[in-house]
Every structure is written in C-alpha cells, then in structure tokens.
Scaffold this active site. Sequence first.
Site, PDB file in Angstrom:
ATOM      1  N   GLY A  14       0.845  -1.187   0.000  1.00 38.02           N
ATOM      2  CA  GLY A  14       0.000   0.000   0.000  1.00 38.02           C
ATOM      3  C   GLY A  14       0.880   1.237   0.000  1.00 38.02           C
ATOM      4  O   GLY A  14       1.947   1.245  -0.613  1.00 38.02           O
ATOM      5  N   LYS A  20       3.922   2.786   9.486  1.00 42.76           N
ATOM      6  CA  LYS A  20       4.936   3.827   9.668  1.00 42.76           C
ATOM      7  C   LYS A  20       4.376   5.054  10.381  1.00 42.76           C
ATOM      8  O   LYS A  20       4.983   5.574  11.292  1.00 42.76           O
ATOM      9  CB  LYS A  20       5.529   4.231   8.311  1.00 42.76           C
ATOM     10  CG  LYS A  20       6.399   3.122   7.745  1.00 42.76           C
ATOM     11  CD  LYS A  20       7.229   3.563   6.557  1.00 42.76           C
ATOM     12  CE  LYS A  20       7.988   2.381   5.956  1.00 42.76           C
ATOM     13  NZ  LYS A  20       7.125   1.558   5.089  1.00 42.76           N
ATOM     14  N   ASN A  28      -2.890  -4.680   2.806  1.00 41.98           N
ATOM     15  CA  ASN A  28      -3.687  -4.224   1.664  1.00 41.98           C
ATOM     16  C   ASN A  28      -3.880  -5.332   0.639  1.00 41.98           C
ATOM     17  O   ASN A  28      -2.980  -6.116   0.384  1.00 41.98           O
ATOM     18  CB  ASN A  28      -3.021  -3.023   1.000  1.00 41.98           C
ATOM     19  CG  ASN A  28      -3.039  -1.782   1.890  1.00 41.98           C
ATOM     20  OD1 ASN A  28      -2.623  -1.847   3.052  1.00 41.98           O
ATOM     21  ND2 ASN A  28      -3.520  -0.688   1.371  1.00 41.98           N
ATOM     22  N   GLU A  78      -8.812  -2.150   4.461  1.00 39.58           N
ATOM     23  CA  GLU A  78      -7.495  -2.262   5.089  1.00 39.58           C
ATOM     24  C   GLU A  78      -7.575  -3.011   6.408  1.00 39.58           C
ATOM     25  O   GLU A  78      -7.783  -2.416   7.462  1.00 39.58           O
ATOM     26  CB  GLU A  78      -6.908  -0.867   5.317  1.00 39.58           C
ATOM     27  CG  GLU A  78      -6.822  -0.067   4.033  1.00 39.58           C
ATOM     28  CD  GLU A  78      -5.648   0.911   4.049  1.00 39.58           C
ATOM     29  OE1 GLU A  78      -4.788   0.825   4.933  1.00 39.58           O
ATOM     30  OE2 GLU A  78      -5.621   1.765   3.152  1.00 39.58           O
ATOM     31  N   TYR A  90       3.928  -9.853   2.727  1.00 42.12           N
ATOM     32  CA  TYR A  90       3.550  -9.438   1.374  1.00 42.12           C
ATOM     33  C   TYR A  90       3.548 -10.649   0.450  1.00 42.12           C
ATOM     34  O   TYR A  90       4.414 -11.505   0.544  1.00 42.12           O
ATOM     35  CB  TYR A  90       4.531  -8.392   0.826  1.00 42.12           C
ATOM     36  CG  TYR A  90       4.414  -7.047   1.513  1.00 42.12           C
ATOM     37  CD1 TYR A  90       3.303  -6.246   1.297  1.00 42.12           C
ATOM     38  CD2 TYR A  90       5.408  -6.594   2.372  1.00 42.12           C
ATOM     39  CE1 TYR A  90       3.185  -5.015   1.925  1.00 42.12           C
ATOM     40  CE2 TYR A  90       5.298  -5.356   3.005  1.00 42.12           C
ATOM     41  CZ  TYR A  90       4.176  -4.582   2.776  1.00 42.12           C
ATOM     42  OH  TYR A  90       4.063  -3.362   3.395  1.00 42.12           O
ATOM     43  N   ARG A 103     -18.771   0.962  13.217  1.00 40.21           N
ATOM     44  CA  ARG A 103     -19.176   2.381  13.130  1.00 40.21           C
ATOM     45  C   ARG A 103     -18.955   2.907  11.717  1.00 40.21           C
ATOM     46  O   ARG A 103     -18.174   2.342  10.955  1.00 40.21           O
ATOM     47  CB  ARG A 103     -18.362   3.234  14.121  1.00 40.21           C
ATOM     48  CG  ARG A 103     -16.878   3.213  13.820  1.00 40.21           C
ATOM     49  CD  ARG A 103     -16.102   4.193  14.689  1.00 40.21           C
ATOM     50  NE  ARG A 103     -14.666   4.099  14.446  1.00 40.21           N
ATOM     51  CZ  ARG A 103     -14.015   4.765  13.494  1.00 40.21           C
ATOM     52  NH1 ARG A 103     -14.675   5.586  12.674  1.00 40.21           N
ATOM     53  NH2 ARG A 103     -12.714   4.618  13.341  1.00 40.21           N
ATOM     54  N   PHE A 108     -11.166  12.913  11.405  1.00 43.65           N
ATOM     55  CA  PHE A 108     -10.596  13.267  12.697  1.00 43.65           C
ATOM     56  C   PHE A 108      -9.730  14.513  12.549  1.00 43.65           C
ATOM     57  O   PHE A 108      -9.079  14.714  11.536  1.00 43.65           O
ATOM     58  CB  PHE A 108      -9.764  12.105  13.241  1.00 43.65           C
ATOM     59  CG  PHE A 108     -10.615  10.907  13.569  1.00 43.65           C
ATOM     60  CD1 PHE A 108     -11.187  10.756  14.830  1.00 43.65           C
ATOM     61  CD2 PHE A 108     -10.879   9.943  12.604  1.00 43.65           C
ATOM     62  CE1 PHE A 108     -11.996   9.674  15.124  1.00 43.65           C
ATOM     63  CE2 PHE A 108     -11.692   8.849  12.895  1.00 43.65           C
ATOM     64  CZ  PHE A 108     -12.246   8.720  14.158  1.00 43.65           C
TER      65      PHE A 108
HETATM   66  P1  ADP Z   1       1.313  -1.010   3.273  1.00 43.93           P
HETATM   67  O1  ADP Z   1       0.984   0.418   3.002  1.00 43.93           O
HETATM   68  O2  ADP Z   1       2.280  -1.587   2.292  1.00 43.93           O
HETATM   69  O3  ADP Z   1       0.056  -1.822   3.436  1.00 43.93           O
HETATM   70  P2  ADP Z   1       1.518  -0.952   6.134  1.00 43.93           P
HETATM   71  O4  ADP Z   1       2.334   0.074   6.855  1.00 43.93           O
HETATM   72  O5  ADP Z   1       0.036  -0.796   6.153  1.00 43.93           O
HETATM   73  O6  ADP Z   1       2.090  -1.025   4.668  1.00 43.93           O
HETATM   74  O7  ADP Z   1       1.922  -2.364   6.719  1.00 43.93           O
HETATM   75  C1  ADP Z   1       1.217  -3.495   6.252  1.00 43.93           C
HETATM   76  C2  ADP Z   1       2.112  -4.696   6.054  1.00 43.93           C
HETATM   77  O8  ADP Z   1       2.722  -5.047   7.282  1.00 43.93           O
HETATM   78  C3  ADP Z   1       1.290  -5.913   5.622  1.00 43.93           C
HETATM   79  O9  ADP Z   1       1.234  -6.033   4.216  1.00 43.93           O
HETATM   80  C4  ADP Z   1       2.042  -7.071   6.256  1.00 43.93           C
HETATM   81  O10 ADP Z   1       2.991  -7.591   5.342  1.00 43.93           O
HETATM   82  C5  ADP Z   1       2.748  -6.443   7.447  1.00 43.93           C
HETATM   83  N1  ADP Z   1       2.123  -6.708   8.752  1.00 43.93           N
HETATM   84  C6  ADP Z   1       2.819  -7.076   9.855  1.00 43.93           C
HETATM   85  N2  ADP Z   1       2.016  -7.244  10.911  1.00 43.93           N
HETATM   86  C7  ADP Z   1       0.745  -6.981  10.482  1.00 43.93           C
HETATM   87  C8  ADP Z   1      -0.532  -6.996  11.132  1.00 43.93           C
HETATM   88  N3  ADP Z   1      -0.664  -7.323  12.436  1.00 43.93           N
HETATM   89  N4  ADP Z   1      -1.628  -6.678  10.403  1.00 43.93           N
HETATM   90  C9  ADP Z   1      -1.496  -6.355   9.102  1.00 43.93           C
HETATM   91  N5  ADP Z   1      -0.323  -6.328   8.434  1.00 43.93           N
HETATM   92  C10 ADP Z   1       0.808  -6.632   9.100  1.00 43.93           C
HETATM   93 MG    MG Z   2      -1.526  -0.979   4.648  1.00 51.41          MG
END
Ligand code: ADP
Ligand code: MG
Length: 147
Positions: A14, A20, A28, A78, A90, A103, A108
């Site tokens: 995503g 982050k 995603n 998401e 991934y 909800r 926000f």
């Molecule tokens: P992105 O924008 O690529 O989706 P995210 O910051 O949302 O990045 O982090 C999602 C990724 O983190 C997921 O694709 C997965 O590989 C990893 N991940 C690790 N722990 C979790 C969790 N508890 N729930 C969802 N994704 C997780």
């Molecule tokens: Mg994500």
Amino acid sequence: PIEPWYFGGPVVKGFGRGSKVLGIPTANLSTKGYSTVLSEYPSGVYFGWAGLSTRGVYKMVMSIGWNPYFNNAEKTMEPWLLYDFDEDFYGEELRLAIVGYIRPEANFSSLESLIEKIHEDRRIAETALELPLYSKYQDDPYLKRSL
Ligand code: ADP
Ligand code: MG
C-alpha cells in the site's frame, strides 16, 4: 449482526503509512478485483477473521472507505490483523470473513484522535469476536482452504 461476507487475495504493497505513521499495519489487497464489491458496503469499520495461507487464522478489524484523514481517491479495505507478527507477509494469500460492523467512517481533527479511535475499534473487535455469534466463523473453511 450482518450477514458475513468473504473476500481474499494476495497481500500487496500500500502506501506504507499504516505501520509507519500510525503504528497500525494494515494488510492491503489489490483493489482490482473488489471495487464493485466494496461499493455495496457502507464506508466504516468492520471486524472479522483473517486467514493467512501458511500461518493461521487471526482476529481482524478493518476500515472500508476513502480514509478521509488521508484524502484517498480510491475506496479501499485495510484489515489490521490483531496479532504481533515477527515479519511482513507481502504476497501471501489473505482470506477475510467479515462478520460485524462497528461504526461509520469519520474524519478526525488530529492523528492522535484517529489512532485513539482505531484502538477503541480494536478493543471492540477483540471482545465481539469472543462471542459465539462471531467466534464460530473462525472455523469457516473459506479461511483455511489454502492453508
Ligand atoms: P502497506 O501500506 O504496504 O500496506 P503498512 O504500513 O500498512 O504497509 O503495513 C502493512 C504490512 O505489514 C502488511 O502487508 C504485512 O505484510 C505487514 N504486517 C505485519 N504485521 C501486520 C498486522 N498485524 N496486520 C497487518 N499487516 C501486518
Ligand atoms: Mg496498509
């Protein structure tokens, strides 16, 4: 309660801002297959069960919508899996059984209030998914078909 619905596919990259910026990683799924599916469901926060091929079945809480705080152009789903993983997943096949609604989507005024609300959603999902009404779906064969 809502009628459960099912969706799955490989976990894709995503915007990288789930974990982050918010401390809340969201797995995603590719939006290609599901924009029509999503248009049938009101934007908001849902909960259910997530099956990860090779790993297992986990509780999840999920937002569907345009993420007003970030001004997304596309409606997305998401899911946040309520489990502490040691690594990213991934490319793995993710299967979702969406069983309940918490909800409507909201905007926000600050990131802090958004994060606070998401953690409240998580607590609601964790508790609700213990109820027999919702916990029974963790054994749904759809979630484990490719495990
Ligand atoms: P992105 O924008 O690529 O989706 P995210 O910051 O949302 O990045 O982090 C999602 C990724 O983190 C997921 O694709 C997965 O590989 C990893 N991940 C690790 N722990 C979790 C969790 N508890 N729930 C969802 N994704 C997780
Ligand atoms: Mg994500």
